[in-house]
Scaffold this active site. Structure first.
Site, mmCIF file in Angstrom:
data_model
loop_
_atom_site.group_PDB
_atom_site.id
_atom_site.type_symbol
_atom_site.label_atom_id
_atom_site.label_comp_id
_atom_site.label_asym_id
_atom_site.label_seq_id
_atom_site.Cartn_x
_atom_site.Cartn_y
_atom_site.Cartn_z
ATOM 1 N N HIS A 116 0.868 -1.171 0.000
ATOM 2 C CA HIS A 116 0.000 0.000 0.000
ATOM 3 C C HIS A 116 0.915 1.233 0.000
ATOM 4 C CE1 HIS A 116 -2.821 2.972 1.685
ATOM 5 N NE2 HIS A 116 -3.802 2.137 1.381
ATOM 6 N N ASP A 193 3.046 -3.825 8.117
ATOM 7 C CA ASP A 193 1.833 -3.049 7.902
ATOM 8 C C ASP A 193 0.651 -3.984 8.187
ATOM 9 O OD1 ASP A 193 -0.424 -1.833 6.958
ATOM 10 O OD2 ASP A 193 0.363 -1.408 4.961
ATOM 11 N N GLN A 196 -4.542 -4.600 7.277
ATOM 12 C CA GLN A 196 -5.527 -5.629 6.913
ATOM 13 C C GLN A 196 -5.406 -6.863 7.811
ATOM 14 O OE1 GLN A 196 -7.918 -5.182 4.628
ATOM 15 N NE2 GLN A 196 -7.147 -3.234 3.833
ATOM 16 N N LYS A 219 -10.785 0.088 10.233
ATOM 17 C CA LYS A 219 -10.947 -1.138 9.448
ATOM 18 C C LYS A 219 -11.317 -2.322 10.342
ATOM 19 C CE LYS A 219 -7.372 0.131 6.092
ATOM 20 N NZ LYS A 219 -7.924 0.574 4.827
ATOM 21 N N CYS A 359 -4.591 2.137 -3.825
ATOM 22 C CA CYS A 359 -3.377 2.719 -3.243
ATOM 23 C C CYS A 359 -2.196 1.759 -3.378
ATOM 24 C CB CYS A 359 -3.580 3.102 -1.788
ATOM 25 S SG CYS A 359 -4.852 4.349 -1.565
#
Ligand SMILES: Cc1ncc(COP(=O)(O)O)c(C=O)c1O
Ligand SMILES: Cc1ncc(COP(=O)(O)O)c(C=O)c1O
Lengths: 403, 147, 403, 147
Positions: A116, A193, A196, A219, A359
């Site tokens: 991303h 990261d 998600q 999220k 993104c």
């Protein structure tokens, strides 16, 4: 099994009949989360850490309880949990706060081609300012982290390995513990990261292998305006504050300042107090379902969707077509039909999917597409959502004369 | 149903068979642009003779609306003077900004008049996010005129 | 006149009977603001700028409507309004985003001795990294911005003048237009910390004279987790992005990125969407009262408080004792009684005030005190709050044998 | 009323007339600390003879609770061995962490026992934010012992 139908009543937005398949961009928020924030704001609100009066004490306790709740969710120490504005800010804090201190000419930053922008652009900026070089691990033909290429690229000059815990465009879940332990062999810091990964699979930072982990509340059923940077204490100690201001100092003179202990050192200014209370409630909600069940549910829907999508004329699936090491995100294109047209047509059928580069423009180039339509699942989705998706796609195919 | 209104046959035709595709070898004016939110791209080359568009070439990639709109536009501007094109741009913008999608009927001064095929793009008005797609080519055309 | 008694019902927290005199740290939030956020989250939530489906369009419209509302409140252009996490982040964005580009050895940064740490520590950090020097305008004996000293310190090497629009510790309101026009004569950029000014007096950026203005939502009846950086377009164009990530790019390749137009360039990642809706409602609420009336109300209470505090044995007022150019913030100490003891005793009397250095340690040293107790007013306060304050202070005096 | 419970006369007395104020010329151990949230400061110098505290000096500034607590502490540790002081610190911490402020009565093993004047600090338990004030001196004392 068809999901958690009991939960759907907690998400009033679903009453409109929308088939919301864009949780990868941001999830909906259940009533208990909204009520926790509202109740707190009506009865216990004040600024934190600053007042000697009861309201402020209550607010501080609520804020710190949220930190403890996040720590418990991650199996971390509360002092290692830093509240930020979101995953993007968390990643910038590491890139600038750690990178500007520890990178220089000759050093290498290793990331991947499927990141991303939030885990790519900050490293580009830091590389430019420090003289370090940036390199990218490729993906395999089916969209997975290429471990062989990674091993080849890894050497003593690599100071940081930054990669996504789960691709927001492909659904791929790299094997973080293995990647991390290889990185640690060359003494590189590992930045994951988790934007998600954390909402959909949960993590135990004691076994994850990461030194830093970034994610967003919005999220994972929580409010906007807050996110988390978790860091192992020894890694956090290597980091300079990204922002200066109130609450993060030990002492300030006209020309100088010393920093407060971690985590406050990295939380300049008034934090997202009401949002912390909301994130606390969101984690309670997730844990009351159970992260294992959530992951299994995503997986169940993904299995059905992969199978049914393969039958729709002209549809192509980008990324893994099997269930190994992947989450509930599926990127598709349809021959002769642009992703935005797909999204518009699906929208007319009450199906909300995201169309675009997600993104992840370098990844789109890698895949040879300008954009994909992305389907992503969460706790409130059911097989009916997939029915609607498939029939919308068939309709799109007819309209565009595909197949 | 609204979808058929958006994706009229003439639009799909221009999308599948874009007119005036390619580059001009030695254009008098050129411009390119993109919509950063969705990534759609358009590049336009123009050459003039006697103050009129003698040749036009369009390249780009993106959704049916952006590509069809640019293709129709390339047809519409051939042989037109700069003034006439400016007028056309204004008419197009007028059509796109009409509230509610009311068909203004046969009034020859109505904003959509003289846009020919492009009147098919009226359906886009019901999809506010897609108006930017339809407008992309026209914005680039404006840039090319200012070249 | 005794305030706006009709409004008090909008603030459920007041039903507990608390005399909330700490709005300078953070204000309470009225029901219409809480309801606007709750309604939005229940009916129209999705991520912004990313989706081609109706929910996302609605959310994007709500978010951009909030930007327009802020712009109207400031008499600014919407493109000049950047949403941030709060005033602290806004000030760091300017210090780093503008300062790192435009400051170097030999350049001077001018600030004041009464700044909040948020408008001091970032400049210290930037001075250290760029080699620029930091200097501070002193205050006069009654706690005002010392204009004479300022004129003396101002020279061609000064590249930026950063000062508070209203002191959070003293209540002083420097004459921004004059200070700004003097700074502009030497081509310095003017950064105004509006964290206290904007909520209590409102501003018109067309006449304020500032190039940058920072403030927080949570001090103006809005939610936590969001703030604003306003900048004149030519000033914003001189600024580099402070964070990299999604939404702020035009294009990204593996090694490079180009920036999106302003304001998106400065809003990396998912913004504080629900909070923007809350800030919108808060500004509607403030404007429905009228900023002039709010300022007059604060002033009215300040006049009464200054008079009555002067009668309490042992109480000393720090900062201006008259009403000229000051807002509704009063710092006090009591001889022989520490500010924290005052705050505890007042709390027992139901009066919430803040005790401490108010994130202005250099100012405390300047005043020769370790801490003060700070009283601050807002729309929901009444004369009864002052009654309770004064009687609590008298009780403290008795307990500590003062006077 | 609770306030009188917090601000007992003996506390106010120690606040107004702090004992063992100042510095030692050549201390065997020294430490200083502050509470970053409120700015209270304490510095302690210790000198030992025959393994016992022979002299103690305290400097600092802050609220009545932090300063009185440090003053009382300085009285309590005189003549005590390191072990006894460690025991005292534990007792003090025990007293502060007692939930609800229930007076444990006359049990000689109760956490507050043998703390003398300092038992007056029990009222602080009802004011959780102020516990840090009462504890500051003791935290610094612990640091001095580790010197
Ligand atoms: C004058 C001033 N500047 C800056 C700030 C920082 O604002 P925030 O904590 O909302 O970032 C405050 C509030 O504490 C303030 O009063
Ligand atoms: C993998 C990944 N990383 C980072 C981000 C950025 O998160 P946020 O926009 O909440 O800062 C996202 C979400 O868009 C994401 O999916």
């Amino acid at each position: 099994m068809n999901g958690f139908p009991d939960l759907r009543a907690d998400f009033p937005i679903l009453e409109t009949g929308v088939h919301f398949l864009d949780s990868g961009a941001s999830s909906q928020k259940p009533v208990p989360v909204l009520e926790a924030m509202d109740r707190f704001a009506r009865t216990s609100y004040a600024n934190v850490h600053r007042g000697a009066y009861k309201l402020s004490v209550a607010a501080t306790e609520a804020y710190e309880a949220a930190r403890q709740r996040v720590a418990r969710f991650l199996n971390a120490d509360p002092d290692e949990v830093i509240f930020t504005r979101g995953a993007t800010t968390s990643l910038n804090m590491v890139a600038f706060g750690w990178g500007m201190q520890h990178l220089g000419p000759g050093d290498r930053i290793l990331t991947t081609v499927m990141e991303h922008h939030a885990n790519l652009v900050p490293w580009q900026m830091v590389a430019r300012r420090t003289g370090a070089t940036l390199d990218h691990v490729p993906i395999t033909a089916d969209g997975r982290f290429d471990l062989d290429a990674y091993r080849e690229k890894l050497d003593e000059r690599v100071k940081v390995v930054a990669f996504t815990g789960m691709s927001n465009a492909l659904g791929t879940i790299p094997v973080t513990p293995l990647i991390a332990s290889l990185a640690h062999e060359v003494d590189a810091r590992v930045v994951v990261d988790g934007a998600q990964l954390v909402p959909h699979r949960g993590v135990d930072v004691k076994t994850l292998g990461a030194d830093f982990l970034a994610f967003s509340s919005h999220k994972m059923l929580g409010p906007t305006g807050i996110g988390v940077l978790w860091g192992r204490m020894d890694a956090l100690e290597e980091m300079e504050p990204f922002e200066g201001g109130g609450e993060m100092i030990a002492d300030v003179t006209l020309h100088d300042a010393t920093w407060a202990p971690i985590p406050h050192r990295f939380e300049a200014g008034t934090p997202s107090i009401i949002e912390a209370v909301g994130l606390h409630a969101a984690i309670d909600y997730l844990d009351s379902i159970g992260m294992d069940r959530i992951f299994a549910h995503d997986r169940h829907l993904t299995a059905i969707a992969l199978e049914r999508l393969a039958d729709v004329p002209g549809v192509r699936i980008h990324g893994p077509r099997d269930l190994e090491d992947r989450g509930g995100v599926i990127s598709i294109t349809m021959d002769g039909t642009h992703a935005h047209d797909l999204a518009t047509i699906l929208d007319e059928h009450g199906v909300a999917v995201r169309a675009g580069h997600h993104c992840a423009k370098p990844l789109m180039r890698e895949l040879g597409v300008a954009a994909t339509a992305r389907v992503s699942f969460y706790v409130y989705n059911t097989e009916e959502d997939i029915d609607a998706l498939v029939s919308g796609l068939r309709k799109a195919g007819e309209l565009f004369g595909v197949g | 149903m609204a979808l058929e209104d958006l994706y009229r046959e003439v639009i799909l035709d221009h999308y599948r068979n874009p007119r005036n595709r390619g580059r001009l070898p030695d254009p008098d004016a050129t411009a390119e642009g993109m919509n950063p939110l969705c990534g759609d791209e358009i590049r336009i080359d123009l050459s003039f003779e006697d103050g009129k568009v003698a040749a036009v070439a369009v390249e780009g990639q993106g959704c049916s609306i952006s590509q069809a709109s640019a293709s129709m536009m390339s047809e519409a501007i051939k042989g037109k003077t700069r003034e006439e094109i400016t007028e056309l741009i204004a008419r197009f913008r007028g059509m796109m900004s009409l509230e509610g999608g009311v068909d203004p009927g046969l009034d020859p001064d109505r904003p959509g008049a003289a846009l020919g095929d492009m009147e098919a793009l009226q359906g886009v008005r019901q999809y506010p996010v897609r108006i930017k797609c339809a407008s992309l080519g026209w914005t680039v055309l404006q840039d090319a005129l200012n070249f």
